[in-house]
Design a protein around this motif. Structure first.
Motif, mmCIF file in Angstrom:
data_model
loop_
_atom_site.group_PDB
_atom_site.id
_atom_site.type_symbol
_atom_site.label_atom_id
_atom_site.label_comp_id
_atom_site.label_asym_id
_atom_site.label_seq_id
_atom_site.Cartn_x
_atom_site.Cartn_y
_atom_site.Cartn_z
ATOM 1 N N GLY A 41 0.778 -1.230 0.000
ATOM 2 C CA GLY A 41 0.000 0.000 0.000
ATOM 3 C C GLY A 41 0.808 1.278 0.000
ATOM 4 N N LYS A 42 2.114 1.154 -0.165
ATOM 5 C CA LYS A 42 2.969 2.346 -0.138
ATOM 6 C C LYS A 42 3.762 2.467 -1.434
ATOM 7 C CE LYS A 42 3.580 2.357 4.867
ATOM 8 N NZ LYS A 42 4.566 2.390 5.988
ATOM 9 N N GLY A 43 4.313 3.650 -1.668
ATOM 10 C CA GLY A 43 5.175 3.837 -2.819
ATOM 11 C C GLY A 43 6.570 3.300 -2.540
ATOM 12 N N PRO A 44 7.357 3.089 -3.583
ATOM 13 C CA PRO A 44 8.734 2.604 -3.389
ATOM 14 C C PRO A 44 9.573 3.616 -2.621
ATOM 15 C CG PRO A 44 8.034 2.390 -5.688
ATOM 16 C CD PRO A 44 7.011 3.240 -5.008
ATOM 17 N N LEU B 91 2.037 6.133 -9.848
ATOM 18 C CA LEU B 91 3.026 6.660 -8.922
ATOM 19 C C LEU B 91 3.642 7.942 -9.467
ATOM 20 C CD1 LEU B 91 4.808 3.275 -8.211
ATOM 21 C CD2 LEU B 91 3.605 4.617 -6.488
ATOM 22 N N TYR B 106 12.333 10.344 -5.603
ATOM 23 C CA TYR B 106 11.568 10.053 -4.391
ATOM 24 C C TYR B 106 10.112 9.870 -4.789
ATOM 25 C CZ TYR B 106 15.747 11.686 -2.005
ATOM 26 O OH TYR B 106 17.041 11.829 -1.581
ATOM 27 N N PHE B 107 9.549 8.738 -4.377
ATOM 28 C CA PHE B 107 8.207 8.386 -4.800
ATOM 29 C C PHE B 107 7.152 8.771 -3.772
ATOM 30 C CE2 PHE B 107 8.449 5.857 -8.676
ATOM 31 C CZ PHE B 107 9.818 5.667 -8.788
ATOM 32 N N GLY B 108 5.967 9.071 -4.284
ATOM 33 C CA GLY B 108 4.807 9.273 -3.442
ATOM 34 C C GLY B 108 4.112 7.951 -3.158
ATOM 35 N N PRO B 109 2.994 7.990 -2.405
ATOM 36 C CA PRO B 109 2.303 6.758 -2.020
ATOM 37 C C PRO B 109 1.463 6.155 -3.140
ATOM 38 C CG PRO B 109 1.147 8.656 -1.175
ATOM 39 C CD PRO B 109 2.406 9.184 -1.810
#
Lengths: 114, 116
Positions: A41-44, B91, B106-109
């Motif tokens: 459920g989260k981004g990398p 993403l 840097y990635f978001g959720p």
């Protein structure tokens, strides 16, 4: 274009053991290789990266090695803990002012058994 | 929180409808990226912006997809006439352009889209 292959697709280890994930890339011009950890459920999230001018980089329990001749790089996690359980992705990107896309591997699901 | 933020986090829509997602990058990051991730796969690159200019687009970005970053800050990704195959996690990532080659993204959720 770049192609990144990642192995294994799943990896189960006992807490305290080491885990190794391997990736190969196709474009010999690629010069940047990050590793990301993705929880459900989260981004990398970036955990470590390496550039082509070095062969190894270490950050506490995590290390990455790069073999430019063979076009492969590996992630090493020592003293694994249950919170290391997640999906790990390797990525590569070639140089060039107009090319910023990361090409990702298909991921490795790591399960650390307590 | 000073990380990358995305809204909405989840979206359910019917086939044929249009949807729009928003991404707010890390403050002062001048590069912004969109990726798509389907179940069990790694993220796939869609497009990226440097400031307000869209500099690279993937073949995955069909003519039903459009992305904007009008003032070089937040970005929107719109999908027109959605299809079931568009169901995925979208993403967003941002980075600060440097002079020494590739910089960290840097990635978001993510925004999870389900097309019924």
């Amino acid at each position: 274009g770049e192609n990144v292959e990642q192995h294994p697709s799943t990896l189960s280890v006992q807490e305290g053991d080491s885990a190794v994930i391997k990736c190969t890339y196709s474009d010999s011009a690629s010069n940047y290789f990050p590793w990301y950890k993705q929880e459900l459920g989260k981004g990398p999230q970036l955990i470590i990266d390496i550039r082509s001018n070095v062969g190894e980089k270490k950050d506490q329990r995590i290390a990455v090695t790069l073999n430019k001749t063979a076009k492969h790089f590996s992630l090493h996690i020592t003293e694994t803990q249950p919170e290391d359980s997640a999906v790990y992705f390797c990525a590569a990107t070639p140089p060039g002012t107009g090319r910023r896309a990361l090409t990702f591997g298909s991921g490795t699901r790591l399960q650390v058994q307590p | 929180d000073t990380g990358v933020s995305q809204n909405p986090r989840h979206k359910i829509t019917k086939r044929g409808q249009n949807v729009t997602f928003r991404c707010d990058p890390i403050s002062e990051h001048n590069r912004l990226y969109w990726y798509r991730q389907t179940l069990g796969q790694g993220p796939e690159f869609l497009t990226y912006f440097q400031n307000e200019a869209q500099l690279e687009k993937s073949r995955l970005l069909s003519d039903r997809f459009s992305a904007e970053r009008p003032k070089g800050s937040f970005s929107t990704l719109e999908i027109q006439r959605t299809e079931q195959g568009d169901s995925a996690m979208y993403l967003c990532a941002s980075s600060l352009a440097g002079t020494s080659g590739q910089e960290t993204q840097y990635f978001g959720p993510g925004t999870r889209l389900l097309v019924l």
